[in-house]
Scaffold this motif. Structure first.
Motif: not given
Lengths: 346, 346
Positions: B61-62, B121-126
């Motif tokens: 959820q990050t 550590r993250v589910d996605g990236i912008i």
DNA sequence: GTGAAAGCGCTAACAG
DNA sequence: CTGTTAGCGCTTTCAC
């Protein structure tokens, strides 16, 4: 599924724990097997799962940043970009990462913090503000969770590591600057009354007046948001007074811009009709017309130091509480002039 | 040690799995035990360990935010504060949190991204930028990791969900605005040539000139950093040309401020001696003197939409690739005037 | 409707 | 110097 420590172990013909030790570069592993294991790691394209490591370790190498509830508006003020820049710099060196609260209201922010802390998502927290009777501060203190505040804590400051400017003296100096120019009718425009910076700067302002034997007028003291609009509102009030001030101490550059705008709109001139000493020395303090005399509080340093001491505290839980004072300096530009007697205009 | 699901289970006389189900509000648990378990949770002050949950769930959820390598300087440009504000807003609703890269150089940033992704550590990236042949983009694409870019991807745009403005047309409109005022000698000041925004805006500028049958002069096209200083440097070059431009399309407000400064320093007047169409419509575009005609690209929306589509992609891995175009609008203020024939000054 | 047990991927005793 | 074995705290089959 990604490649795990077990895969590496299997291929390298060692136990998973050995691989783990290689990752940690443990001295108890022979250079020979280290080499072999590392070899396999690149072959398989292994990368440690940091979440798993965090769970085992009880540490995340992540710190949380808490914004004040001005919420989305806060971002308009370059103070936050700048302090974030400092924090980012501090973290990079230490190989920590950063997580931010997204809450808008006080309640949302509080929940964000609880989730970060209880959810064990961060090892420490930096509060980018300090205000009176703050539940977040209380929560952190009660849970004995590592945190530092940027600003001077309202209560129990001796139990809280904080990095701050000497805002009282800074405001006193700023006010004195105006007094030395001959001004006697000096107004104060501050931010939210709950914020410690506002209170401290107000205190310094008052002190200077008292020292100079000048009475403090409530009408001369206005509080608004740390935004352009805040400055506009405030100065409107001030300039419609019977006997308006001839100089202003303004607690934030963005507000000062608002002041300038309104003043110009009224056909008045800075510094001829009104002198301004501002705070923060943001980029646009020098770009304003006239360029603003502003007190530079070294925002970048505030961020860097906050990180430094937070991490020290995280890595050594009995690191003593500290109070770090970052120096300020008054940058004189063209927004202040000597006091001149005015003819009374109708 | 904090209170865990086991503690709750023991006290409530149920199995840990039941507690887990209560947390997830599973319909297969009777209201009665749900109530009891919840009761115990508050009694004991239970809060789920999100790291453990992440490990079990394979989801954090990050989401990670990647800045361009202007590194610390980027923060000076309000574009980033504003887009961050939009992102923050989007995340809050979805109960996601945000993590940022802290790297300064291209290499550091790349490592940050790899760590975020491989470290799970993250589910996605912008990506807050788009530039030519970007290793980060390639990495994300190869790993089939959910990401969206703000801007138009250089390559494989049809495989990458991105949210962007129509910068070509925006620049074309901006240039036409100047052409309509009678200007023929129009210069272009853009940012880093690697950035797609720069290239797209340059393209629009050229298109407008071609459509108007005006030759494109290389001397009239300057590239600098998206910073105040960039604008200063650029306009210095331009104004010392044999036949300097009478109007400028400037790809960023901060640069425009730099332009204004330099122009004023040369004793020239905007818009009388030089007209300016700027980009981004930052707060200080309206504060500048004269207030800048600027193309508002709705930065906040860019951030909000980016989050929206990223999360859609995360929650449904076969969500189709999308291209979202955010409208722009040209805000006319006082930095443009009609072209007037000038007497030749020495 | 609820429990037992395995497992997410890593670390850290404890052995040897 | 390296392997074995428990966990870290949660979710999730699979039983009953």
């Amino acid at each position: 599924m990604a490649v795990t420590i077990k895969d590496v172990a299997r291929v390298a013909n060692v136990a998973p724990s050995t691989v783990s030790r290689v990752i940690a570069d443990s001295p108890r592993i022979s250079e020979k097997t280290k080499k072999r294991v590392r070899q396999v790691m690149v072959e398989l394209g292994y990368h440690p799962n940091l979440i798993a490591r965090s769970l085992a370790n009880q540490s995340t190498q992540t710190i949380g940043i808490v914004f004040p509830n001005s919420g989305d508006l806060a971002f308009q003020n370059p103070f936050f970009s700048e302090v974030l820049r400092g924090i980012s710099e501090g973290l990079r060196e230490k190989h920590y990462v950063l997580q931010m609260t997204t809450g808008k209201s006080d309640e949302e922010i509080f929940d964000d913090v609880v989730k970060m802390v209880q959810g064990k998502r961060v090892d420490g927290i930096i509060l980018l503000y300090s205000k009176v009777s703050d539940p977040v501060t209380d929560f952190l203190l009660e849970n004995d969770f590592p945190f530092v505040v940027i600003g001077k804590p309202d209560e129990r400051a001796e139990q809280i590591t904080h990095v701050d400017n000497d805002n009282v003296t800074a405001a006193l100096d700023g006010t004195n600057h105006l007094l030395h120019l001959g001004h006697k009718r000096i107004g104060f425009i501050g931010g939210n009354k709950q914020l410690m910076v506002t209170l401290n700067r107000l205190e310094g302002y008052k002190k200077a007046l008292i020292d100079a034997n000048i009475p403090i007028l409530d009408d001369y003291i206005i509080h608004e948001e740390f935004l352009l609009e805040g400055g506009q509102e405030a100065v409107k009030e001030l300039m419609t007074l019977q006997s308006p001030p001839t100089a202003l101490l303004v607690a934030d550059d963005l507000m000062s811009l608002g002041v300038l705008r309104t003043i110009h709109g009224m056909g008045l001139n800075v510094p001829k009709d009104l002198s301004i000493v501002s705070f923060n020395n943001a980029l646009f303090a020098q770009l304003a017309s006239p360029p603003l005399t502003s007190i530079d509080i070294h925002i970048l340093e505030l961020g860097i130091e906050a990180v430094k001491h937070l991490i020290a505290r995280i890595e050594n839980r009995k690191e003593p509480v500290k109070r770090i004072i970052i120096p300020y300096e008054i940058i004189v530009r063209s927004s202040c002039g000597p006091y001149v007697e005015k003819s009374i205009e109708s």
